[in-house]
Design a protein around this motif. Structure first.
Motif, mmCIF file in Angstrom:
data_model
loop_
_atom_site.group_PDB
_atom_site.id
_atom_site.type_symbol
_atom_site.label_atom_id
_atom_site.label_comp_id
_atom_site.label_asym_id
_atom_site.label_seq_id
_atom_site.Cartn_x
_atom_site.Cartn_y
_atom_site.Cartn_z
ATOM 1 N N ALA A 118 2.634 -15.460 18.843
ATOM 2 C CA ALA A 118 2.733 -16.992 17.399
ATOM 3 C C ALA A 118 2.709 -18.102 17.609
ATOM 4 O O ALA A 118 2.197 -19.564 17.752
ATOM 5 C CB ALA A 118 2.850 -15.934 16.436
ATOM 6 N N ILE A 119 4.367 -18.014 18.605
ATOM 7 C CA ILE A 119 4.987 -19.600 18.662
ATOM 8 C C ILE A 119 4.496 -19.734 20.154
ATOM 9 O O ILE A 119 4.722 -21.438 20.168
ATOM 10 C CB ILE A 119 6.429 -19.366 18.249
ATOM 11 C CG1 ILE A 119 5.865 -18.788 16.734
ATOM 12 C CG2 ILE A 119 6.998 -20.394 18.115
ATOM 13 C CD1 ILE A 119 8.198 -18.649 15.870
ATOM 14 N N GLY A 120 4.812 -18.639 20.924
ATOM 15 C CA GLY A 120 4.710 -19.028 22.035
ATOM 16 C C GLY A 120 6.387 -18.702 23.399
ATOM 17 O O GLY A 120 7.084 -17.978 22.134
ATOM 18 N N GLY A 121 6.343 -19.361 24.508
ATOM 19 C CA GLY A 121 7.757 -18.691 25.257
ATOM 20 C C GLY A 121 8.268 -18.681 26.448
ATOM 21 O O GLY A 121 6.838 -20.068 26.711
ATOM 22 N N PHE A 122 8.748 -18.405 26.983
ATOM 23 C CA PHE A 122 8.584 -18.517 28.828
ATOM 24 C C PHE A 122 8.840 -17.023 29.802
ATOM 25 O O PHE A 122 9.355 -16.302 29.262
ATOM 26 C CB PHE A 122 10.162 -19.535 28.802
ATOM 27 C CG PHE A 122 9.937 -21.243 28.232
ATOM 28 C CD1 PHE A 122 9.263 -21.643 29.238
ATOM 29 C CD2 PHE A 122 10.473 -20.904 26.985
ATOM 30 C CE1 PHE A 122 9.228 -22.808 28.109
ATOM 31 C CE2 PHE A 122 10.160 -21.895 26.515
ATOM 32 C CZ PHE A 122 10.216 -23.449 27.127
ATOM 33 N N ALA A 123 8.004 -17.297 30.201
ATOM 34 C CA ALA A 123 7.703 -16.223 31.879
ATOM 35 C C ALA A 123 8.772 -16.947 32.821
ATOM 36 O O ALA A 123 8.523 -18.359 33.423
ATOM 37 C CB ALA A 123 6.589 -15.665 32.193
ATOM 38 N N TYR A 124 9.165 -16.046 33.662
ATOM 39 C CA TYR A 124 10.436 -16.115 34.334
ATOM 40 C C TYR A 124 9.282 -15.170 35.547
ATOM 41 O O TYR A 124 9.357 -14.529 35.507
ATOM 42 C CB TYR A 124 12.041 -16.024 34.496
ATOM 43 C CG TYR A 124 11.510 -17.387 33.082
ATOM 44 C CD1 TYR A 124 12.331 -17.965 33.702
ATOM 45 C CD2 TYR A 124 11.939 -16.668 31.692
ATOM 46 C CE1 TYR A 124 12.855 -18.977 32.345
ATOM 47 C CE2 TYR A 124 12.478 -17.097 30.671
ATOM 48 C CZ TYR A 124 13.008 -18.499 30.919
ATOM 49 O OH TYR A 124 13.196 -19.442 29.883
ATOM 50 N N TRP A 125 9.991 -16.323 36.940
ATOM 51 C CA TRP A 125 9.515 -15.337 38.129
ATOM 52 C C TRP A 125 10.723 -15.278 39.363
ATOM 53 O O TRP A 125 11.505 -16.648 39.030
ATOM 54 C CB TRP A 125 8.213 -16.036 38.629
ATOM 55 C CG TRP A 125 6.987 -15.550 38.230
ATOM 56 C CD1 TRP A 125 6.453 -14.942 38.020
ATOM 57 C CD2 TRP A 125 6.450 -16.618 37.037
ATOM 58 N NE1 TRP A 125 5.205 -14.864 37.827
ATOM 59 C CE2 TRP A 125 5.278 -15.693 37.155
ATOM 60 C CE3 TRP A 125 6.470 -17.648 35.659
ATOM 61 C CZ2 TRP A 125 3.918 -16.271 36.083
ATOM 62 C CZ3 TRP A 125 6.037 -17.826 35.195
ATOM 63 C CH2 TRP A 125 4.794 -17.192 35.155
#
Length: 137
Positions: free
Chosen positions: A72-79
């Motif tokens: 609903a708000i978003g976020g961050f993915a990390y590799w």
């Protein structure tokens, strides 16, 4: 925190899933990564855009669930250095990475060029949460 469904995220729309920004390098120290709740092994990250069809369908109570907040708000993915997803963080209240602002784009030097570049790159998403729209974001 890891979801196998996020491993194959690309820069374009993922059918039925949403979209993410281009990846960028994580430049924080290990200590700062820990403070910001970013995986220590993270080498790159991307913003996960929220699903506009979900934002107003979610109650404030449901936003306490990190998975619901991610949608609903978003976020961050990390590799990590091998290109494997090593973490996903949703946006929400609490500890970790914090942002200042918002700042009006037109009040900053060079804003017209930056604004046109962001729109041309498809990096601007329409605000859909009623509370944010009402506050003028």
């Amino acid at each position: 925190m890891f979801s196998p469904a996020l491993e194959d995220l690309t820069l374009d729309h993922v059918p039925g899933q949403g979209r993410i920004s281009p990846r960028a390098s994580v430049t924080l120290s290990k200590t700062d990564k820990r403070i910001a709740s970013i995986p220590v092994e993270a080498e790159s990250f991307a913003f996960i855009y929220p699903r506009p069809d979900v934002a107003d369908a979610v109650s404030p109570e449901e936003l306490q669930n990190p998975k619901m907040a991610l949608i609903a708000i978003g976020g961050f993915a990390y590799w990590d250095a091998n290109g494997n997803v090593c973490g996903v963080n949703s946006i929400g209240s609490g500890f970790g990475l914090n942002f200042n602002g918002p700042y009006l784009l037109r009040s900053q030097p060079g804003c017209r060029l930056l604004r046109s570049q962001l729109y041309a790159a498809g990096r601007v998403a329409r605000i859909t949460m009623r509370e944010l729209v009402a506050s003028g974001v």
